[in-house]
Design an enzyme around this catalytic site. Structure first.
Site: not given
Lengths: 274, 274
Positions: A1-3, A108, A274
């Protein structure tokens, strides 16, 4: 998981401490191990720093934590690759020029079956769905808002709402976008923001390298907005975006909001990370 | 007087030592006090670092002197402002995307009465004649070489020769340009280059962060070309560009050259510095 992380303020500030807390999520307190990036904007001025190493191990990230870069808008991203190889070429923020301004974009979420036909005005350099979406956004903005000179956010926001609604049908489309004048942020599924008058962990502009000039006198209260996938600090009062909420921030104030008609997030794992 | 530096090599290398010698010219051994910039390219990957402080005083320049960024092509510039304010927005290299590649450009010289009509494909963000020339170059390349995918240097070089000849009528037009595949360099009035098989001051690629991949095995001799306004090292055999010579370098080799029909440099002071 992108931030995602973003900042918008009424006067130039450094975001060293907030940035440190954020880049710690790149491997130390999070699992975002596939690079990171940050775009600093102050009016037309912009600098982008990218690294394909873990943010928490990155000498460049550590250096930026100490080096006082002043900005009125910042967009940062730490990446967990789910689409495209872990590679510098796939690190956010992506940047393109339109109407004489540099536009920076971070995303994101994961887009499914997203293959727009691109005219060639803006083409992706890497392989991510995110950069493809950004190129399509910029192409459409260019076509729908022709002209010279920096476009006003009042022109951009409604068109962006329409375009983001179209992209948002393909999956999670949380994003931050800026041209240094306004910060546009879509909380399609998960995004939070907070405003402070003068927080301790965001330092006021120092005298070093400072050229205030007639255009930006230090008048009025300092206002700072922070936007993040997850709240960064316990002390600040963070507000969660309503799912599908597109907001515009300028000079550290939330000045515009629209609720987009986006599909409810799917609980399927492929549509989450993602 | 601005200074250009560029490097092109057959395999990724760091240019820390050469860069240190070059940035010393930004105030310590030279008078280039209005900022500096460097673009690193390795294939499609690119990072640009800009600073509006003197290179010799810049913490960022010092950091880059230590931080091992690998690249096959580098373009660097230290600036003495003669056109446009000393401002980050006017620091070279400038960068734009065309056909899915990031193109970086630096210019040395001064253009007089250079006000091309720009279509809007690429517009300057700052005020320099250099960025205007770059935007016009990219616009013309885009119009004359339509298509998708990275253009071959064999297509680009002859068109670039024609375009650079047109710009060169307006004044000194020494430049370096790269898309990460080829390094294009015009020695309109003053530029030098050298080739080494494996110089000591350019370090071989370290294992750190290295992902050689199937596309770039370490085969054949390492070749490195350096290009600079003035020779950087006494030990290397530097060759001076014939005035008006446009050269193309790939994989550390000079592979193409054309003599452009440019006016003789004017001894007038206004046409010399930049």
């Amino acid at each position: 998981m992108c931030q995602l992380f973003a900042m918008n303020s009424s006067r130039p500030v450094t975001v060293n401490a907030a940035l440190g807390a954020f880049t710690d999520r790149g491997g130390r307190t999070g699992d975002h191990v596939d690079g990171w990036g940050i775009a600093f904007h102050e009016g037309r001025r912009s600098r982008v720093f990218l690294d394909d190493r873990r943010a928490c191990d990155s000498a460049l990230a550590a250096f930026l934590g100490l080096y006082p870069i002043q900005a009125t808008t910042v967009i940062a991203h730490v990446r967990k690759a789910t689409h495209g190889q872990p590679d510098l070429v796939n690190c956010h923020p992506f940047q393109r020029e339109w109407r004489g301004r540099l536009w920076s974009f971070s995303h994101n979420g994961k887009l499914v079956d997203y293959q727009p036909v691109l005219s060639g005005d803006y083409l992706p350099v890497g392989e991510t769905d995110s950069e493809r979406a950004f190129c399509w956004l910029m192409e459409q903005l260019r076509q729908r808002l022709p002209g010279r000179g920096s476009p006003r956010w009042q022109e951009v926001a409604p068109v962006l709402a329409e375009l983001a609604t179209a992209i948002g049908q393909h999956g999670e489309f949380n994003f931050t976008l800026t041209d240094g004048e306004a910060l546009y942020a879509l909380g399609a599924t998960r995004l939070a923001w907070t405003q402070q008058p003068a927080p301790l962990h965001v330092l006021p502009r120092s005298g070093e390298g400072d050229r205030p000039g007639p255009g930006r006198p230090p008048r009025g209260p300092q206002r700072i907005v922070q936007v993040a996938t997850e709240p960064l600090s316990h002390g600040d009062r963070w507000q969660v975006f309503t799912p599908g909420e597109l907001k515009v921030f300028t000079r550290g104030e939330a000045i515009w909001s629209r609720q987009l008609d986006l599909p409810r997030p799917q609980p399927h794992p492929a549509a989450l990370a993602a």
